[in-house]
Design a protein around this motif. Sequence first.
Motif, PDB file in Angstrom:
ATOM      1  N   ARG A   1       0.827  -1.226   0.000  1.00  0.00           N
ATOM      2  CA  ARG A   1       0.000   0.000   0.000  1.00  0.00           C
ATOM      3  C   ARG A   1       0.853   1.264   0.000  1.00  0.00           C
ATOM      4  O   ARG A   1       0.576   2.207  -0.737  1.00  0.00           O
ATOM      5  N   GLN A   2       1.904   1.295   0.834  1.00  0.00           N
ATOM      6  CA  GLN A   2       2.690   2.524   0.921  1.00  0.00           C
ATOM      7  C   GLN A   2       3.452   2.804  -0.368  1.00  0.00           C
ATOM      8  O   GLN A   2       3.531   3.953  -0.813  1.00  0.00           O
TER       9      GLN A   2
ATOM     10  N   ALA B   1       9.430  15.932  -0.842  1.00  0.00           N
ATOM     11  CA  ALA B   1       9.152  16.519   0.466  1.00  0.00           C
ATOM     12  C   ALA B   1       7.659  16.484   0.780  1.00  0.00           C
ATOM     13  O   ALA B   1       7.245  16.197   1.917  1.00  0.00           O
ATOM     14  N   GLU B   2       6.843  16.775  -0.218  1.00  0.00           N
ATOM     15  CA  GLU B   2       5.386  16.784   0.000  1.00  0.00           C
ATOM     16  C   GLU B   2       4.851  15.385   0.271  1.00  0.00           C
ATOM     17  O   GLU B   2       3.989  15.193   1.135  1.00  0.00           O
ATOM     18  N   VAL B   3       5.384  14.401  -0.453  1.00  0.00           N
ATOM     19  CA  VAL B   3       4.954  13.021  -0.213  1.00  0.00           C
ATOM     20  C   VAL B   3       5.369  12.582   1.187  1.00  0.00           C
ATOM     21  O   VAL B   3       4.593  11.950   1.919  1.00  0.00           O
ATOM     22  N   ALA B   4       6.593  12.932   1.564  1.00  0.00           N
ATOM     23  CA  ALA B   4       7.083  12.566   2.892  1.00  0.00           C
ATOM     24  C   ALA B   4       6.204  13.175   3.984  1.00  0.00           C
ATOM     25  O   ALA B   4       5.836  12.497   4.958  1.00  0.00           O
ATOM     26  N   ALA B   5       5.861  14.446   3.816  1.00  0.00           N
ATOM     27  CA  ALA B   5       5.030  15.112   4.819  1.00  0.00           C
ATOM     28  C   ALA B   5       3.638  14.488   4.890  1.00  0.00           C
ATOM     29  O   ALA B   5       3.088  14.289   5.981  1.00  0.00           O
TER      30      ALA B   5
ATOM     31  N   LEU C   1       2.684  11.414   4.060  1.00  0.00           N
ATOM     32  CA  LEU C   1       2.666  10.030   4.533  1.00  0.00           C
ATOM     33  C   LEU C   1       3.348   9.854   5.886  1.00  0.00           C
ATOM     34  O   LEU C   1       3.340   8.754   6.448  1.00  0.00           O
ATOM     35  N   GLY C   2       3.971  10.936   6.386  1.00  0.00           N
ATOM     36  CA  GLY C   2       4.596  10.858   7.702  1.00  0.00           C
ATOM     37  C   GLY C   2       5.871  10.042   7.726  1.00  0.00           C
ATOM     38  O   GLY C   2       6.164   9.357   8.721  1.00  0.00           O
ATOM     39  N   ILE C   3       6.669  10.106   6.647  1.00  0.00           N
ATOM     40  CA  ILE C   3       7.936   9.392   6.581  1.00  0.00           C
ATOM     41  C   ILE C   3       9.002  10.366   6.092  1.00  0.00           C
ATOM     42  O   ILE C   3       8.704  11.496   5.704  1.00  0.00           O
ATOM     43  N   SER C   4      10.258   9.947   6.099  1.00  0.00           N
ATOM     44  CA  SER C   4      11.338  10.828   5.664  1.00  0.00           C
ATOM     45  C   SER C   4      11.463  10.830   4.139  1.00  0.00           C
ATOM     46  O   SER C   4      10.996   9.907   3.457  1.00  0.00           O
TER      47      SER C   4
END
Length: 277
Positions: free
Chosen positions: A221-222, A242-246, A248-251
Motif C-alpha cells: 500500500r505505501q 518533500a510533500e509526499v514525505a510530509a 505520509l509521515g515518513i522521511s
Amino acid sequence: MTITFAESLLSAEDEATLSRSIEAGLLARHALEGARRPPGASDEELRALRLRGEAAFRRLVAANLRLVVMVTGPVARRTGLDHDELLQEGALGLLEAARRYDHTRGARFATFALPWIRMRVGQQALTRCGWVELPAGRARRWVRVQATWDTLSASLGRRPSTDEVARETGLPVGQVRELVQYRPPRGLGHDEMFVGHATAGPEAAAVSQLALARLLRALPRQERAILARLYGLAPHPVCSYAEVAAELGISESTVRRRERAALARLRELAAGADLAA
C-alpha cells in the motif's frame, strides 16, 4: 530558459477557488466591455473582480509550471530538440488548459492540463522530427485528436465518443474516426513517445491504463501511495519528495528508497506478465 517554482502546489479546494475567481473575472471583463452587467454592480466592483480573476489565472499557471518541465525534459533528451523551444510550446499548452479548465467536472487541473501540454510539445516534435508518417497538417490534427481524447477521458471519467471528440476539436466526425484509428510507426528512439497515449491510440491506452492499475494493486500500500503522488496518478496531483514525505509521515530518504523498490518491483511484474510498455 529557466523556470522557477515560486508557487506551492495547489489543493483541489485551491483549484476550485481559483477557477471560480477566473470565471467571475471573465464575466466582469465582458460586463465592462459593454455586455450585460449584473444589476447593481458598479464599475469599481467589476474592475476588482476582473483583477482578482487575472491574479487567479496567473497563480493557477505559475503553480503548474512544473508540469511543463515534467513533459519537456524527457522529450528534449529523447529527440535532441532545443529544451527552451519545447518549454515555450508546453507553456502555451498550459495557458490553453488554464483558460478551458472547469473544476465542476471533477478532474484535478494537472490531469486536465497534461494532455494540452503534451499536445503542444508533441506538435513541435512532430514538425521538427517528422516521426509520424503523415503530412504536417494532418499530423498536427492527429496529435490534437489524441490529446483531446485524453482530456475528455480525464474530465468525463470514461472513454469519450467520436462525436464528443469531434465537437471539442471542431473536426468532422469521419476525420476524427480516421485519426483515432491511425497507428504511427514505432521507430528507434521514438518508442514510448510522449504525446499522452497517442502512439498507442485510445483503445491501447485504455488497455495500458488497466494493466498499470493491475500492476499497482500488486504493490504494498505505501509503495503504491508513493508512486501515485510522485507521478501524479489520478486522483493525485504531481507531488515533490518533500510533500509526499510530509503527507505520509515518513522521511524523504524513505520516499526515495521505496520509490526505487516499487519501480523495480513494477518492472519485474510487467516483464513477468508480458505487459511492459
